[in-house]
Design a protein around this motif. Sequence first.
Motif, PDB file in Angstrom:
ATOM      1  N   MET A 106       0.843  -1.173   0.000  1.00 23.58           N
ATOM      2  CA  MET A 106       0.000   0.000   0.000  1.00 23.58           C
ATOM      3  C   MET A 106       0.892   1.241   0.000  1.00 23.58           C
ATOM      4  SD  MET A 106      -2.892   1.251   2.731  1.00 23.58           S
ATOM      5  CE  MET A 106      -3.897  -0.188   2.540  1.00 23.58           C
ATOM      6  N   ARG A 107       0.547   2.176  -0.841  1.00 22.17           N
ATOM      7  CA  ARG A 107       1.319   3.417  -0.922  1.00 22.17           C
ATOM      8  C   ARG A 107       1.053   4.282   0.297  1.00 22.17           C
ATOM      9  NH1 ARG A 107      -0.083   5.504  -6.846  1.00 22.17           N
ATOM     10  NH2 ARG A 107      -1.488   6.671  -5.551  1.00 22.17           N
ATOM     11  N   THR A 108       2.013   5.135   0.598  1.00 20.43           N
ATOM     12  CA  THR A 108       1.805   6.048   1.722  1.00 20.43           C
ATOM     13  C   THR A 108       0.825   7.136   1.318  1.00 20.43           C
ATOM     14  OG1 THR A 108       3.597   7.554   1.134  1.00 20.43           O
ATOM     15  CG2 THR A 108       4.158   5.658   2.540  1.00 20.43           C
ATOM     16  N   MET A 109       0.348   7.844   2.300  1.00 17.61           N
ATOM     17  CA  MET A 109      -0.652   8.868   2.049  1.00 17.61           C
ATOM     18  C   MET A 109      -0.126   9.961   1.116  1.00 17.61           C
ATOM     19  SD  MET A 109      -2.662  11.051   4.851  1.00 17.61           S
ATOM     20  CE  MET A 109      -4.379  11.285   4.642  1.00 17.61           C
ATOM     21  N   LEU A 110       1.121  10.375   1.297  1.00 19.37           N
ATOM     22  CA  LEU A 110       1.663  11.454   0.485  1.00 19.37           C
ATOM     23  C   LEU A 110       1.945  11.028  -0.948  1.00 19.37           C
ATOM     24  CD1 LEU A 110       3.995  13.193   3.065  1.00 19.37           C
ATOM     25  CD2 LEU A 110       1.726  13.903   2.299  1.00 19.37           C
ATOM     26  N   GLU A 111       1.894   9.730  -1.228  1.00 19.20           N
ATOM     27  CA  GLU A 111       2.083   9.243  -2.594  1.00 19.20           C
ATOM     28  C   GLU A 111       0.778   9.206  -3.373  1.00 19.20           C
ATOM     29  OE1 GLU A 111       3.887   5.490  -1.690  1.00 19.20           O
ATOM     30  OE2 GLU A 111       5.896   6.264  -2.025  1.00 19.20           O
ATOM     31  N   GLN A 112      -0.329   9.524  -2.733  1.00 18.62           N
ATOM     32  CA  GLN A 112      -1.622   9.532  -3.397  1.00 18.62           C
ATOM     33  C   GLN A 112      -1.659  10.655  -4.430  1.00 18.62           C
ATOM     34  OE1 GLN A 112      -3.919   7.057  -2.657  1.00 18.62           O
ATOM     35  NE2 GLN A 112      -2.235   6.319  -1.419  1.00 18.62           N
ATOM     36  N   SER A 113      -2.359  10.421  -5.516  1.00 19.11           N
ATOM     37  CA  SER A 113      -2.401  11.410  -6.598  1.00 19.11           C
ATOM     38  C   SER A 113      -3.033  12.732  -6.161  1.00 19.11           C
ATOM     39  CB  SER A 113      -3.128  10.842  -7.817  1.00 19.11           C
ATOM     40  OG  SER A 113      -4.447  10.483  -7.488  1.00 19.11           O
ATOM     41  N   PHE A 114      -3.920  12.708  -5.171  1.00 18.58           N
ATOM     42  CA  PHE A 114      -4.538  13.935  -4.670  1.00 18.58           C
ATOM     43  C   PHE A 114      -3.467  14.912  -4.191  1.00 18.58           C
ATOM     44  CE2 PHE A 114      -6.264  16.382  -1.084  1.00 18.58           C
ATOM     45  CZ  PHE A 114      -7.314  17.035  -1.723  1.00 18.58           C
ATOM     46  N   PHE A 115      -2.501  14.425  -3.428  1.00 14.06           N
ATOM     47  CA  PHE A 115      -1.444  15.292  -2.904  1.00 14.06           C
ATOM     48  C   PHE A 115      -0.446  15.677  -3.986  1.00 14.06           C
ATOM     49  CE2 PHE A 115      -3.106  13.262   0.917  1.00 14.06           C
ATOM     50  CZ  PHE A 115      -3.423  14.403   1.640  1.00 14.06           C
ATOM     51  N   ARG A 116      -0.246  14.807  -4.961  1.00 12.95           N
ATOM     52  CA  ARG A 116       0.610  15.180  -6.093  1.00 12.95           C
ATOM     53  C   ARG A 116      -0.019  16.339  -6.859  1.00 12.95           C
ATOM     54  NH1 ARG A 116       0.959   9.677  -7.092  1.00 12.95           N
ATOM     55  NH2 ARG A 116      -0.265   9.960  -8.968  1.00 12.95           N
ATOM     56  N   LEU A 117      -1.328  16.286  -7.058  1.00 17.62           N
ATOM     57  CA  LEU A 117      -2.015  17.378  -7.760  1.00 17.62           C
ATOM     58  C   LEU A 117      -1.895  18.693  -6.984  1.00 17.62           C
ATOM     59  CD1 LEU A 117      -5.303  15.655  -8.971  1.00 17.62           C
ATOM     60  CD2 LEU A 117      -3.369  16.370 -10.373  1.00 17.62           C
ATOM     61  N   LEU A 118      -2.008  18.613  -5.670  1.00 22.01           N
ATOM     62  CA  LEU A 118      -1.918  19.821  -4.856  1.00 22.01           C
ATOM     63  C   LEU A 118      -0.509  20.387  -4.815  1.00 22.01           C
ATOM     64  CD1 LEU A 118      -4.130  18.963  -1.755  1.00 22.01           C
ATOM     65  CD2 LEU A 118      -4.718  20.383  -3.721  1.00 22.01           C
ATOM     66  N   SER A 119       0.490  19.526  -4.940  1.00 22.65           N
ATOM     67  CA  SER A 119       1.865  19.985  -4.787  1.00 22.65           C
ATOM     68  C   SER A 119       2.531  20.392  -6.095  1.00 22.65           C
ATOM     69  CB  SER A 119       2.698  18.898  -4.107  1.00 22.65           C
ATOM     70  OG  SER A 119       2.834  17.780  -4.965  1.00 22.65           O
ATOM     71  N   GLU A 120       1.859  20.196  -7.217  1.00 25.31           N
ATOM     72  CA  GLU A 120       2.460  20.571  -8.489  1.00 25.31           C
ATOM     73  C   GLU A 120       2.655  22.076  -8.558  1.00 25.31           C
ATOM     74  OE1 GLU A 120       0.010  18.998 -11.581  1.00 25.31           O
ATOM     75  OE2 GLU A 120       0.920  17.026 -11.442  1.00 25.31           O
ATOM     76  N   CYS A 121       3.804  22.474  -9.032  1.00 28.50           N
ATOM     77  CA  CYS A 121       4.121  23.908  -9.111  1.00 28.50           C
ATOM     78  C   CYS A 121       3.506  24.564 -10.336  1.00 28.50           C
ATOM     79  CB  CYS A 121       5.636  24.089  -9.147  1.00 28.50           C
ATOM     80  SG  CYS A 121       6.422  23.571  -7.614  1.00 28.50           S
ATOM     81  N   SER A 122       3.220  23.792 -11.347  1.00 28.47           N
ATOM     82  CA  SER A 122       2.704  24.378 -12.582  1.00 28.47           C
ATOM     83  C   SER A 122       1.264  24.861 -12.394  1.00 28.47           C
ATOM     84  CB  SER A 122       2.755  23.349 -13.710  1.00 28.47           C
ATOM     85  OG  SER A 122       1.816  22.322 -13.467  1.00 28.47           O
ATOM     86  N   GLN A 123       0.843  25.663 -13.300  1.00 22.88           N
ATOM     87  CA  GLN A 123      -0.503  26.202 -13.259  1.00 22.88           C
ATOM     88  C   GLN A 123      -1.430  25.452 -14.211  1.00 22.88           C
ATOM     89  OE1 GLN A 123      -1.590  28.618 -11.170  1.00 22.88           O
ATOM     90  NE2 GLN A 123       0.417  28.441 -10.226  1.00 22.88           N
ATOM     91  N   ARG A 124      -1.073  24.228 -14.535  1.00 22.77           N
ATOM     92  CA  ARG A 124      -1.897  23.469 -15.482  1.00 22.77           C
ATOM     93  C   ARG A 124      -3.290  23.243 -14.906  1.00 22.77           C
ATOM     94  NH1 ARG A 124      -3.022  17.958 -15.184  1.00 22.77           N
ATOM     95  NH2 ARG A 124      -2.034  16.876 -13.459  1.00 22.77           N
ATOM     96  N   LYS A 125      -4.241  23.207 -15.792  1.00 25.77           N
ATOM     97  CA  LYS A 125      -5.612  22.963 -15.366  1.00 25.77           C
ATOM     98  C   LYS A 125      -5.810  21.468 -15.166  1.00 25.77           C
ATOM     99  CE  LYS A 125      -7.678  27.010 -17.373  1.00 25.77           C
ATOM    100  NZ  LYS A 125      -8.753  27.553 -18.179  1.00 25.77           N
ATOM    101  N   VAL A 126      -6.456  21.126 -14.085  1.00 26.56           N
ATOM    102  CA  VAL A 126      -6.755  19.732 -13.766  1.00 26.56           C
ATOM    103  C   VAL A 126      -8.214  19.495 -14.106  1.00 26.56           C
ATOM    104  CG1 VAL A 126      -6.862  18.024 -11.915  1.00 26.56           C
ATOM    105  CG2 VAL A 126      -5.043  19.730 -11.922  1.00 26.56           C
ATOM    106  N   SER A 127      -8.465  18.429 -14.825  1.00 26.59           N
ATOM    107  CA  SER A 127      -9.844  18.134 -15.200  1.00 26.59           C
ATOM    108  C   SER A 127     -10.634  17.670 -13.973  1.00 26.59           C
ATOM    109  CB  SER A 127      -9.890  17.051 -16.283  1.00 26.59           C
ATOM    110  OG  SER A 127      -9.506  15.803 -15.746  1.00 26.59           O
TER     111      SER A 127
END
Length: 56
Positions: free
Chosen positions: A1-22
């Motif tokens: 099982m992946r750790t909590m910080l490896e979840q895609s939700f936190f990756r989306l929040l931590s991205e520095c770019s201003q890309r739009k997320v669908s």
Amino acid sequence: MRTMLEQSFFRLLSECSQRKVSVTEFTEAIEELANYLADFSTNEQDNSVLLRYLSF
């Protein structure tokens, strides 16, 4: 099982770019996090650990 910080939700929040997320991508990330927390909560005996995760 992946750790909590490896979840895609936190990756989306931590991205520095201003890309739009669908909406679909964000919804899938939230569902993945919810499933992780549900699995974690059924396996974790100490509710204070789960409470710390949720307050994070």
